[in-house]
Design an enzyme around this catalytic site. Structure first.
Site, short mmCIF file in Angstrom:
data_model
loop_
_atom_site.label_atom_id
_atom_site.label_comp_id
_atom_site.label_asym_id
_atom_site.label_seq_id
_atom_site.Cartn_x
_atom_site.Cartn_y
_atom_site.Cartn_z
NE ARG A 1 -16.54 24.14 -20.60
CZ ARG A 1 -17.38 24.81 -19.58
NH1 ARG A 1 -17.25 24.44 -18.28
NH2 ARG A 1 -18.57 25.51 -19.87
NE ARG B 1 -15.42 28.40 -30.22
CZ ARG B 1 -16.12 28.21 -29.04
NH1 ARG B 1 -16.14 28.93 -28.03
NH2 ARG B 1 -17.02 27.12 -29.13
CB SER C 1 -24.36 23.17 -32.38
OG SER C 1 -24.37 24.36 -31.71
NE ARG D 1 -29.99 28.92 -24.37
CZ ARG D 1 -28.60 28.70 -24.43
NH1 ARG D 1 -27.48 28.74 -23.54
NH2 ARG D 1 -28.33 27.86 -25.64
CG ASP E 1 -19.42 22.73 -22.62
OD1 ASP E 1 -18.94 22.59 -23.73
OD2 ASP E 1 -20.19 23.40 -22.38
CE LYS F 1 -19.18 29.30 -19.94
NZ LYS F 1 -19.39 29.11 -21.17
CB SER F 2 -26.43 27.30 -21.07
OG SER F 2 -25.17 26.71 -21.59
N GLY G 1 -18.07 31.55 -27.19
CA GLY G 1 -19.06 31.22 -28.63
C GLY G 1 -20.44 31.35 -28.46
CE LYS H 1 -18.20 22.34 -27.87
NZ LYS H 1 -19.37 22.89 -27.92
#
Ligand code: S3P
Length: 450
Positions: free
Chosen positions: A403, A129, A174, A33, A327, A28-29, A101, A354
């Site tokens: 999650r 958040r 973060s 990107r 996570d 996902k990250s 997020g 989260k």
């Protein structure tokens, strides 16, 4: 009570040994990107293995609103024709990041130094958040924001017309904040530096270099690492191959450790040290995980894993390892419930912000399945009941958190009685194939009242 209009409850029951070689969707990250850097590059970027899940698709939709051309070939290749650094067009509508997020914080960074104005929002979870953690450093570049009290979405961001470069020390570990600052630094003249006291996932740094930016990383002793970016580079379209997401692989992996008789193969698991904390901790707990065929694919170390069910023993995790498995704590807490002894996890403050307050949601979920636990502001202790000792039988509230839903479904596969989760709808934000994939491995799920 569930937070969605049409909740999709599901019960997970004691299952026979899981077996197979499941296909884990893209990281996902890296997927977020790849789209963002492709949109900021000149020329064509192609992406293979993109995670086609709610969070990432929302980022694609937002980038289209900002002028990028993003298409998908029938074979699953994504093509992005970018607008160049500083080239975003002003969007004609509100930018909705849904549950993500990462999507919203990275995109606020990406537009903070472009002369456009945009209003960001998201679903009920995202609107709770904290955004102040990115708005504060972005204001140093000259961006202006107006939003709800406490920096909550919806909020409007006006990018700086004459941005200044910034040096910023992260007050919280973060990767989202680090990445927002680096993305803002792209269109600021001069050098932008982020100092991170604890290493967080480094996909932004890797991808900046891959697309042609100049990034230097220096060890600054007890202060950690300083990551510097030379502003206003020309980014050029590239090929990106997204590896499977280790945070998604964690669910079938732990399920295979817990369900007696299981044996699972997982191919191409990413071993980037900023993401590999869970594997180290599970190994310490006695997990039977063997690695083979370690290699580099698209700049990331990957390996194939064989996972065999077996007894686990309790452990303690230190705050330093938390960012590399941030996570994975919900599923580690489930593994700890099936271990012998009391596991203590430290340095968990970030879990409070989260998709849900994950520390509270995990503690409540453990209580539902008959496990005694204690929590503090930033720690959790779980009294394990051993491989066959978890009572199960509860109904877990997922709080719009994918999650939490997946972790407690995994618990149900090995508990004495079925575990129900109140809403599985949000699993599609990160792992749309989770339920059929687990069923194919042998997991027993049942829709209540079906
Ligand atoms: C992410 C960073 C982490 C992680 C999230 C993805 C990223 O968040 O929890 O799922 O892609 O940068 P934080 O930066 O808030 O720790």
């Amino acid at each position: 009570m569930s937070a969605t209009a049409n909740p999709q409850p599901l019960a997970a029951g004691r299952s026979p040994g899981l077996a197979g070689n499941p296909r884990i969707p893209g990281d996902k990250s890296i997927s977020h990107r790849a789209l963002i850097f492709g949109a900021l590059a000149v020329g064509e970027t192609t992406v293979q293995g993109l995670l086609e899940a709610g969070d990432v698709l929302n980022t694609a939709a937002v980038l289209r609103e900002l002028g990028a051309d993003i298409t998908r070939d029938p074979d699953g290749t994504w093509r992005i024709h970018g607008v160049g650094v500083g080239g975003f067009a002003e969007p004609s509508n509100v930018l909705d990041h849904g549950n993500s997020g990462t999507g919203v914080r990275l995109m606020m960074g990406a537009i903070a130094t472009s002369p456009v104005c945009a209003t960001f929002t998201g679903d009920a979870s995202l609107r709770r958040r904290p955004m102040g953690r990115v708005l504060e450093p972005l204001s140093r570049f000259g961006a202006e924001t107006m939003g709800r009290k406490g920096g909550l979405l919806p909020l409007t961001l006006k990018g700086a017309a004459n941005p200044l470069p910034v040096t910023y020390e992260l007050p919280v570990p973060s990767a989202q904040v680090k990445s927002a600052v680096l993305l803002a630094g792209l269109n600021a003249p001069g050098r932008t530096t982020v100092i991170e006291p604890e290493a967080t996932r480094d996909h932004t740094e890797r991808m900046l270099r891959h697309f042609g930016a100049t990034v230097s990383i220096a060890d600054v002793g007890p202060q950690g690492r300083a990551i510097s970016l030379d502003g206003q580079p020309m980014l050029t379209g590239r090929e990106v191959v997204v590896p499977p997401d280790p945070s998604s692989a964690a669910f079938p992996l732990v399920a295979a450790l817990l369900v007696p008789g299981s044996r699972l193969s997982l191919s191409r698991v990413m071993l980037n040290p900023t993401r590999a904390g869970l594997l180290a901790v599970l190994t310490r707990m006695g997990a039977r995980i063997s690695r083979s065929n370690e290699r580099i694919e698209s700049g990331e170390t990957v390996a194939d894993l064989e996972v065999t069910a077996g007894a686990l023993r309790a452990t303690t995790t230190e705050p330093e390892i938390a960012p590399s498995m941030i996570d994975e704590f919900p599923i580690l807490a489930v593994a700890a419930a099936f271990a012998e002894g009391t596991t203590r996890m430290n340095g968990l403050a970030e879990l409070r912000v989260k998709e849900s307050d994950r520390l509270a949601a995990v503690a409540a979920g453990l209580g539902e399945i008959g496990i005694t636990c204690r929590m503090g502001e930033d720690w959790l202790e779980v009294d394990g009941r051993g491989a066959d000792g978890v009572p199960g039988g509860g109904r877990v509230t997922t709080h719009m958190d994918h999650r939490i839903a997946m972790s407690f479904l995994v618990a149900g596969l090995a508990a004495r009685q079925a575990v129900t989760v109140d809403d599985t709808a949000f699993i599609s934000t990160s792992f749309p194939t989770f339920i059929p994939m687990m069923e194919k491995l042998g997991a027993i799920f049942k829709r209540p009242n079906a």
